[in-house]
Every structure is written in structure tokens, then in C-alpha cells.
Motif scaffolding. Structure first.
Motif, PDB file in Angstrom:
ATOM      1  N   ARG A  94       0.838  -1.212   0.000  1.00 49.81           N
ATOM      2  CA  ARG A  94       0.000   0.000   0.000  1.00 49.81           C
ATOM      3  C   ARG A  94       0.875   1.265   0.000  1.00 49.81           C
ATOM      4  NH1 ARG A  94      -3.073  -0.561   5.247  1.00 49.81           N
ATOM      5  NH2 ARG A  94      -3.547   1.608   4.811  1.00 49.81           N
ATOM      6  N   ALA A  95       1.932   1.290  -0.796  1.00 48.31           N
ATOM      7  CA  ALA A  95       2.884   2.407  -0.822  1.00 48.31           C
ATOM      8  C   ALA A  95       2.222   3.776  -0.996  1.00 48.31           C
ATOM      9  CB  ALA A  95       3.946   2.182  -1.897  1.00 48.31           C
ATOM     10  N   PRO A  96       1.202   3.934  -1.836  1.00 49.94           N
ATOM     11  CA  PRO A  96       0.600   5.268  -1.957  1.00 49.94           C
ATOM     12  C   PRO A  96       0.021   5.798  -0.638  1.00 49.94           C
ATOM     13  CG  PRO A  96      -0.073   3.897  -3.799  1.00 49.94           C
ATOM     14  CD  PRO A  96       0.634   2.998  -2.814  1.00 49.94           C
ATOM     15  N   GLU A  97      -0.415   4.891   0.244  1.00 49.89           N
ATOM     16  CA  GLU A  97      -1.009   5.290   1.519  1.00 49.89           C
ATOM     17  C   GLU A  97      -0.028   5.137   2.682  1.00 49.89           C
ATOM     18  OE1 GLU A  97      -3.987   2.342   1.595  1.00 49.89           O
ATOM     19  OE2 GLU A  97      -5.199   3.269   0.040  1.00 49.89           O
ATOM     20  N   LEU A 120      -1.355  13.839   0.675  1.00 48.72           N
ATOM     21  CA  LEU A 120      -2.528  14.708   0.670  1.00 48.72           C
ATOM     22  C   LEU A 120      -3.040  14.986   2.082  1.00 48.72           C
ATOM     23  CD1 LEU A 120      -4.493  13.073  -2.293  1.00 48.72           C
ATOM     24  CD2 LEU A 120      -3.078  15.156  -2.349  1.00 48.72           C
ATOM     25  N   ARG A 121      -2.801  14.058   2.987  1.00 46.97           N
ATOM     26  CA  ARG A 121      -3.285  14.200   4.362  1.00 46.97           C
ATOM     27  C   ARG A 121      -2.204  14.606   5.346  1.00 46.97           C
ATOM     28  NH1 ARG A 121      -6.149   8.977   5.786  1.00 46.97           N
ATOM     29  NH2 ARG A 121      -6.301  10.056   7.774  1.00 46.97           N
ATOM     30  N   LEU A 122      -0.962  14.470   4.941  1.00 50.64           N
ATOM     31  CA  LEU A 122       0.144  14.770   5.840  1.00 50.64           C
ATOM     32  C   LEU A 122       1.073  15.775   5.164  1.00 50.64           C
ATOM     33  CD1 LEU A 122       1.456  14.080   8.546  1.00 50.64           C
ATOM     34  CD2 LEU A 122       2.660  12.228   7.411  1.00 50.64           C
ATOM     35  N   PRO A 123       0.812  17.052   5.395  1.00 52.40           N
ATOM     36  CA  PRO A 123       1.625  18.076   4.733  1.00 52.40           C
ATOM     37  C   PRO A 123       3.077  18.072   5.224  1.00 52.40           C
ATOM     38  CG  PRO A 123       0.121  19.072   6.333  1.00 52.40           C
ATOM     39  CD  PRO A 123      -0.203  17.609   6.273  1.00 52.40           C
ATOM     40  N   ASP A 124       3.972  18.578   4.395  1.00 54.47           N
ATOM     41  CA  ASP A 124       5.396  18.628   4.736  1.00 54.47           C
ATOM     42  C   ASP A 124       5.634  19.343   6.060  1.00 54.47           C
ATOM     43  OD1 ASP A 124       6.103  17.239   2.489  1.00 54.47           O
ATOM     44  OD2 ASP A 124       6.690  19.000   1.326  1.00 54.47           O
ATOM     45  N   GLN A 157      -1.375  14.763  12.765  1.00 58.03           N
ATOM     46  CA  GLN A 157      -1.361  15.644  11.598  1.00 58.03           C
ATOM     47  C   GLN A 157      -2.203  15.058  10.444  1.00 58.03           C
ATOM     48  OE1 GLN A 157       0.066  18.702  10.924  1.00 58.03           O
ATOM     49  NE2 GLN A 157       0.558  18.857  13.097  1.00 58.03           N
ATOM     50  N   ALA A 158      -2.158  13.728  10.269  1.00 61.30           N
ATOM     51  CA  ALA A 158      -2.894  13.093   9.189  1.00 61.30           C
ATOM     52  C   ALA A 158      -4.398  13.090   9.468  1.00 61.30           C
ATOM     53  CB  ALA A 158      -2.396  11.667   8.992  1.00 61.30           C
ATOM     54  N   GLY A 159      -4.748  13.078  10.726  1.00 56.54           N
ATOM     55  CA  GLY A 159      -6.172  13.089  11.094  1.00 56.54           C
ATOM     56  C   GLY A 159      -6.786  11.709  11.017  1.00 56.54           C
ATOM     57  N   PRO A 160      -8.058  11.620  11.443  1.00 56.28           N
ATOM     58  CA  PRO A 160      -8.734  10.318  11.493  1.00 56.28           C
ATOM     59  C   PRO A 160      -8.993   9.743  10.104  1.00 56.28           C
ATOM     60  CG  PRO A 160     -10.267  12.059  12.036  1.00 56.28           C
ATOM     61  CD  PRO A 160      -8.917  12.693  11.900  1.00 56.28           C
TER      62      PRO A 160
END
Length: 162
Positions: A94-97, A120-124, A157-160
Motif C-alpha cells: 500500500r505504498a501510496p497510503e 494529501l493528508r500529511l503536509p510537509d 497531523q494526518a487526522g482520522p
């Protein structure tokens, strides 16, 4: 009850007790029993078994809460640390996630690599804050604490799960 034949057509093997290696005996039932010398497991890694359990639990919780796959690599990353960390992240299921935290203590390097969906969910900016927190713990010789707090920060940071 089990049935069957042993040693071919009902034949029973006989064993000369003098031919057995040291620590081996023939029991009253005719079974051969051998003792082995206990050796402590080789503990060359930086973590104890309870610490590994805590780290595994933190990885599981972060992954479960966010729906992303979190992984840790601890070891040398070679000359091109970011490139090697990206290769390791790309090899994950699941590399993209996936989010890989790659730490090379000997090189004093921490890389956080996110897959295309995880990014997309974990900004730099969030990843950089987690790295700063980990580095602060690492400077105090707290490798486990740094990894645990970094994972918590990344998951927050990534959220639920979406």
C-alpha cells in the motif's frame, strides 16, 4: 485414538544407548529425548522486547486511527539517504497510503517519506514538526521516545480515517 504403522511393516527400531550423543537418552516408553543447552537470544538491536511491543502498538494504533500505513526503518541509509528512504517507502505494501519514518542514527539522519495518497493528508510542515520532535528526543539518547512521539504527531497531523 491414532493408528498407523511405525518403521515399516510393524517393525520396531532398537537403539543402542551408547551410540547416542551426550544429553540424549532412551525413555521408558522407548522414545529418544535430547537436552539442548539454552543460549540467551542475541540482543544486538537497540530495543528490548517490551520496547518493541510498545513500538509495534504505536505503529498499529497510528495506522488504525488514520487508515494510512505507518512503518519505521532503523539503520544505515547509504550516501543518498533521501533516495534510499524513498526506495524503502515504495517497497511497502500500500505504498501510496504509506508513511515511512527512516532513521539512521549513525548518520544522524531522519527522513519521513509519504506516498502520493498519504501526502494529501500529511503536509510537509506537519512532517517537519514531527522530525524536529524526534531529533530533540534522539539528542537526549531517547530513541524509543522520539519514535513514539514522532508517530503520534504524524498520526495527529494526518487526522482520522476518512
Amino acid at each position: 485414538m491414532a493408528t498407523g504403522e511405525h518403521g515399516g511393516h510393524g517393525a520396531v527400531a532398537t537403539i543402542d544407548p551408547d551410540s547416542l550423543p551426550e544429553g540424549t537418552v532412551v525413555t521408558g516408553s522407548g522414545r529418544v529425548s535430547a537436552a539442548e543447552v539454552f543460549h540467551e537470544p542475541d540482543r544486538t538491536g537497540p530495543f528490548t522486547t517490551p520496547q518493541l511491543a510498545r513500538l509495534d502498538e504505536a505503529l498499529t494504533l497510528a495506522s488504525r486511527e488514520t487508515g494510512l500505513l505507518f512503518a519505521i526503518y532503523l539503520g544505515d541509509l547509504g550516501e543518498k539517504t533521501e533516495t534510499r528512504a524513498a526506495e524503502l517507502q515504495a517497497s511497502l505494501e500500500r505504498a501510496p497510503e504509506a508513511v515511512l519514518v527512516a532513521v539512521s542514527p549513525g548518520q544522524r539522519v531522519v527522513e519521513v517519506i509519504t506516498g502520493s495518497e498519504a501526502k494529501l493528508r500529511l503536509p510537509d510542515r506537519g512532517a517537519k514538526l514531527a522530525v524536529m520532535s524526534m531529533v530533540a528526543s534522539f539528542k537526549e539518547s531517547d530513541l524509543l521516545g522520539g519514535l513514539l512521539s514522532g508517530l503520534r504527531m504524524l498520526a495527529d497531523q494526518a487526522g482520522p480515517r476518512r
